[in-house]
Design a protein around this motif. Structure first.
Motif, PDB file in Angstrom:
ATOM      1  N   ASP A  37       0.816  -1.215   0.000  1.00 14.28           N
ATOM      2  CA  ASP A  37       0.000   0.000   0.000  1.00 14.28           C
ATOM      3  C   ASP A  37       0.848   1.264   0.000  1.00 14.28           C
ATOM      4  N   GLU A  38       2.042   1.197   0.575  1.00 13.67           N
ATOM      5  CA  GLU A  38       2.923   2.369   0.566  1.00 13.67           C
ATOM      6  C   GLU A  38       3.334   2.718  -0.861  1.00 13.67           C
ATOM      7  N   ARG A  40       1.561   2.026  -3.540  1.00 19.69           N
ATOM      8  CA  ARG A  40       0.366   2.564  -4.175  1.00 19.69           C
ATOM      9  C   ARG A  40       0.208   4.045  -3.857  1.00 19.69           C
ATOM     10  N   SER A 178      -7.700   3.307  -7.916  1.00 21.81           N
ATOM     11  CA  SER A 178      -7.716   3.999  -6.623  1.00 21.81           C
ATOM     12  C   SER A 178      -9.143   4.189  -6.125  1.00 21.81           C
ATOM     13  N   GLN A 181     -10.644   0.869  -5.060  1.00 22.80           N
ATOM     14  CA  GLN A 181     -10.215   0.510  -3.712  1.00 22.80           C
ATOM     15  C   GLN A 181     -10.992   1.289  -2.658  1.00 22.80           C
ATOM     16  N   ALA A 182     -11.409   2.491  -3.008  1.00 22.24           N
ATOM     17  CA  ALA A 182     -12.123   3.347  -2.049  1.00 22.24           C
ATOM     18  C   ALA A 182     -13.551   2.884  -1.787  1.00 22.24           C
ATOM     19  N   LYS A 186     -13.780  -4.793   1.779  1.00 27.10           N
ATOM     20  CA  LYS A 186     -12.911  -5.918   2.095  1.00 27.10           C
ATOM     21  C   LYS A 186     -13.668  -6.898   2.992  1.00 27.10           C
ATOM     22  N   THR A 190     -14.153  -3.018   5.559  1.00 28.75           N
ATOM     23  CA  THR A 190     -13.495  -1.725   5.369  1.00 28.75           C
ATOM     24  C   THR A 190     -13.186  -1.478   3.892  1.00 28.75           C
ATOM     25  N   CYS A 191     -12.855  -0.234   3.585  1.00 30.88           N
ATOM     26  CA  CYS A 191     -12.392   0.169   2.251  1.00 30.88           C
ATOM     27  C   CYS A 191     -11.044   0.865   2.421  1.00 30.88           C
ATOM     28  N   ARG A 192     -10.411   1.176   1.299  1.00 29.61           N
ATOM     29  CA  ARG A 192      -9.134   1.876   1.341  1.00 29.61           C
ATOM     30  C   ARG A 192      -9.249   3.181   0.541  1.00 29.61           C
ATOM     31  N   HIS A 194      -7.684   6.069   1.014  1.00 30.62           N
ATOM     32  CA  HIS A 194      -6.577   7.022   1.064  1.00 30.62           C
ATOM     33  C   HIS A 194      -5.884   7.207  -0.283  1.00 30.62           C
ATOM     34  N   THR A 231     -18.480   3.017   5.514  1.00 30.68           N
ATOM     35  CA  THR A 231     -17.105   3.060   5.009  1.00 30.68           C
ATOM     36  C   THR A 231     -17.070   3.405   3.522  1.00 30.68           C
TER      37      THR A 231
END
Length: 245
Positions: A37-38, A40, A178, A181-182, A186, A190-192, A194, A231
């Motif tokens: 993720d870093e 990304r 991106s 992913q938002a 999951k 949750t979602c991602r 950021h 989320t």
């Protein structure tokens, strides 16, 4: 969306990204396949510093189950949903390009539209779809209130390329992934968001400085009809959407 005069800079941008994530020999970037993720986030931060504008259209397909649109079914293409989503995107992109043409004093400049090749999609049919929409526009018979800005459209400037052959397509994939992913839930609920949040400096905005419904377009509208989880709502609220009735 990028100026034609800066298109070659995309290659350098892509090369810099590969170097930063320690993938200098990789032929392309597949954001979705990266496990780190870093890395990304490094990619998104780099795009956020690059002179381009990003647009994203997001559709909640679960709302379409069992839905029938007879108007859409008469569209002269088998790929009517893909064409429909591209239309929503181009309504906003062409408005933006027309604004830029006016600012730069080049009213006749056209938009070149590049697609990433995908199986089963006919780009000649997409050109026919645009012509069909254009006839509706000329006859004042559009179903939607918003229209494309036809001053920047030339259907001869619509092409499809292999994903690896165009740096711009790889960056567009980062934007799409991106935002996926938002909103993609999951296993832990949750979602991602950021990654998509990091792109904010480059997301397009309208004449009132709003990103919602312009740089980021969500369907269905109004958004509360989508039945999103808390989320999933986060990214839309971040970009200015109201998610409650």
């Amino acid at each position: 969306v990028i100026r034609a005069s800066r298109e070659k800079e995309l290659i350098d941008c892509l090369r810099d990204i590969k170097t930063k994530i320690n993938h200098p020999q990789s032929r392309d970037i597949h954001f979705q396949q990266l496990k780190d993720d870093e890395k990304r986030l490094v990619i998104c931060d780099h795009i956020a510093d690059f002179p381009l504008r990003c647009f994203c259209v997001i559709s909640n397909k679960k709302n379409m189950r069992g839905y029938s649109n007879r108007r859409a079914q008469i569209v002269p293409t088998r790929n009517w949903f893909y064409c429909w989503m591209c239309r929503l995107l181009l309504e906003r992109v062409t408005t933006f390009c027309s604004w830029r043409n006016a600012i730069d004093g080049i009213p006749n400049a056209k938009l070149k539209i590049e697609f990433s090749e995908r199986g089963g999609m006919s780009y000649s049919q997409f050109r026919a779809y645009l012509q069909w929409i254009r006839l509706q526009s000329q006859g004042n018979a559009l179903f939607l209130k918003r229209d494309l800005d036809w001053s920047v459209i030339d259907t001869a400037l619509i092409e499809a390329f292999g994903h690896r052959s165009r740096a711009g397509l790889q960056l567009a994939d980062v934007v799409a992934s991106s935002f996926y992913q938002a909103v993609d839930l999951k296993s832990d609920g949750t979602c991602r968001p950021h990654f998509a949040k990091a792109l904010k400096p480059r997301m397009a905005f309208d004449s009132s400085k709003n990103i919602a419904d312009f740089g980021v377009k969500a369907m269905p509208s109004p958004l509360w009809k989508a039945g999103l989880t808390d989320t999933q709502k986060e990214i839309f609220e971040f970009y200015g959407y109201r998610t409650e009735r």
